[in-house]
Design an enzyme around this catalytic site. Structure first.
Site, short mmCIF file in Angstrom:
data_model
loop_
_atom_site.label_atom_id
_atom_site.label_comp_id
_atom_site.label_asym_id
_atom_site.label_seq_id
_atom_site.Cartn_x
_atom_site.Cartn_y
_atom_site.Cartn_z
N GLU A 57 70.33 64.19 11.91
CA GLU A 57 70.40 62.97 11.08
C GLU A 57 71.35 63.09 9.90
O GLU A 57 71.22 62.34 8.93
CB GLU A 57 68.99 62.54 10.62
CG GLU A 57 68.08 62.18 11.78
CD GLU A 57 66.85 61.37 11.39
OE1 GLU A 57 66.65 61.11 10.19
OE2 GLU A 57 66.09 61.00 12.30
N GLU A 92 63.51 62.43 18.87
CA GLU A 92 62.35 62.04 18.05
C GLU A 92 62.01 60.61 18.39
O GLU A 92 62.90 59.75 18.41
CB GLU A 92 62.66 62.08 16.54
CG GLU A 92 62.80 63.45 15.94
CD GLU A 92 63.08 63.41 14.43
OE1 GLU A 92 62.70 62.43 13.75
OE2 GLU A 92 63.69 64.37 13.93
#
Ligand SMILES: *[C@@H]1O[C@H](CO)[C@@H](O)[C@H](O)[C@H]1NC(C)=O
Ligand SMILES: *[C@@H]1O[C@H](CO)[C@@H](O)[C@H](O)[C@H]1NC(C)=O
Ligand SMILES: *[C@@H]1O[C@H](CO)[C@@H](O)[C@H](O)[C@H]1NC(C)=O
Ligand SMILES: *[C@@H]1O[C@H](CO)[C@@H](O)[C@H](O)[C@H]1NC(C)=O
Length: 356
Positions: free
Chosen positions: A133, A244
């Site tokens: 991320e 995720e």
């Protein structure tokens, strides 16, 4: 005849692809919820709980890590490696790439793990994610959400090259190297050089956090499909792994999204069950490890093998039948039946191919 042979080979490849095992697991941070380092025993407890979940629609025997470094050390290999070896848990490794000038310590820890644990370690490595991320954190939304320090696309591409050269002459040389990011970072054309540089695209998908997309729980499937499709189309021919996804069991309401056990179960049933066994999925999560995060995602309390909700996929979701973890033999009967079916199909295709 030639066209027919090509067709048969295509079917054969599709069968092989369908049979190929997809990974199922959870994410695992380097610390416990009180910011203390997880030790080998903590990781082992976690991995055993993941594999022993009652009513589980498949064996959660894979884990995604964020770093190779044991928390609180400079470059000691993370104790998750030994725990994974002890529990036969496959690993998507992570190289932490934000708030740092370089990744030398991450690479040192990886090299130490190869020399200390050898083939047992290597065999369990599914791939290596260079970063997590980082691009989201420097995006407009990331900055708005105060997501923290990130890293730009050029640096990520440089880190990917470094990782590739660091593993080139090691037993890890054939392992896929990729990057994990939010779907919106992959959808952003300023980051396309990262897609070109990776072997796989890891994507984090949370309809819960999409407060500008109509994120009421009843719309979660639509939002998921939208953001998953955006990642798939940005990724082109690169495989997309769902690194995720999940819905919080408790926490504040985010936009229109309410955190609750009921919604977490609904999301598992609708979204999880449509993916398990078909895509590589590392669910978020089994054990919360970020005290700063007000949303709690753990699907079980204190690593109990009795989850907060019934994990068995609803009939018709197409997901694998539930595994009764008290009777593993039933699961292996299914596996044997399946592989015999495939062997029969291959033999038949082979015969047809020979006779034309
Ligand atoms: C480890 O798990 C894999 C599947 O993930 C399985 O094929 C293998 O037989 C297991 N090895 C042992 C020693 O249990
Ligand atoms: C797109 O990506 C670039 C580089 O990562 C970033 O600077 C920019 O803010 C992103 N755009 C949006 C709308 O977030
Ligand atoms: C549901 O999600 C889709 C995709 O994000 C969006 O276009 C639509 O407006 C949402 N619907 C509602 C009722 O919020
Ligand atoms: C869990 O759900 C499945 C499918 O809906 C059902 O067959 C099973 O009885 C449930 N298990 C428990 C413990 O409630």
């Amino acid at each position: 005849m030639y066209a027919l042979k090509v067709l048969i080979i295509a079917v054969w490849i599709a069968l092989v692809a369908a049979q190929q095992q997809s990974y199922l697991g959870f994410n695992s941070g380097a610390t416990l919820d009180d910011n203390k380092a997880k030790q080998q025993a903590d990781f082992e407890k976690e991995f055993k709980a993941a594999q022993g979940l009652h009513g589980s629609p498949g064996s959660f025997n894979s884990v995604r890590l964020y770093t190779n470094i044991q928390f609180g050390t400079t470059d000691t290999p993370i104790s998750a490696f030994q725990a994974a070896i002890a529990t036969n848990t496959s690993m998507l490794l992570g190289i932490w790439c934000s708030g740092t000038k370089g990744i030398t310590s991450e690479l040192n820890a990886l090299q130490s793990a190869i020399s200390q644990y050898g083939q047992k370690f290597v065999d369990l490595v599914v791939g290596i994610s260079v970063g997590s991320e980082d691009l989201y954190r420097i995006s407009e939304t990331g900055i708005e959400n105060k997501a923290g320090v990130g890293t730009g696309p050029k640096e990520i591409v440089d880190f990917i090259k470094l990782v590739r050269s660091s593993i080139a002459n090691t037993p890890l040389s054939k392992k896929p190297v990729g990057h994990v990011d939010a779907w919106s970072a992959w959808d952003n054309s300023s980051n396309s050089a990262v897609i070109e540089a990776v072997d796989f695209v890891g994507t984090d998908l949370y309809p819960y956090y999409e407060n500008d997309k109509g994120n009421t729980f009843s719309n979660a499937t639509n939002v998921f499909n939208y953001i998953y499709y955006k990642t798939l189309s940005a990724a082109g021919d690169k495989p997309v792994w769902i690194t995720e996804t999940g819905w919080p069991v408790s926490g504040p309401t985010f936009g229109q999204a309410e955190a609750s056990v009921d919604n977490a179960k609904g999301y598992w049933d609708q979204t999880g069950c449509s993916l398990f066994g078909r895509a590589n999925v590392w669910w978020y999560t089994l054990l919360d490890s970020n005290p700063a995060n007000k949303e709690k995602f753990a699907i079980t309390k204190d690593l109990s093998t009795t989850p907060l909700f019934n994990l068995t996929c609803p009939a018709g979701s197409g997901a694998p039948p539930s595994i009764n973890n008290d009777a593993k033999s039933a699961a292996s009967t299914v596996a044997i039946t399946l592989s015999l079916t495939y062997m029969g199909a291959y033999a038949l295709l082979g015969l047809i191919c020979l006779s034309i």
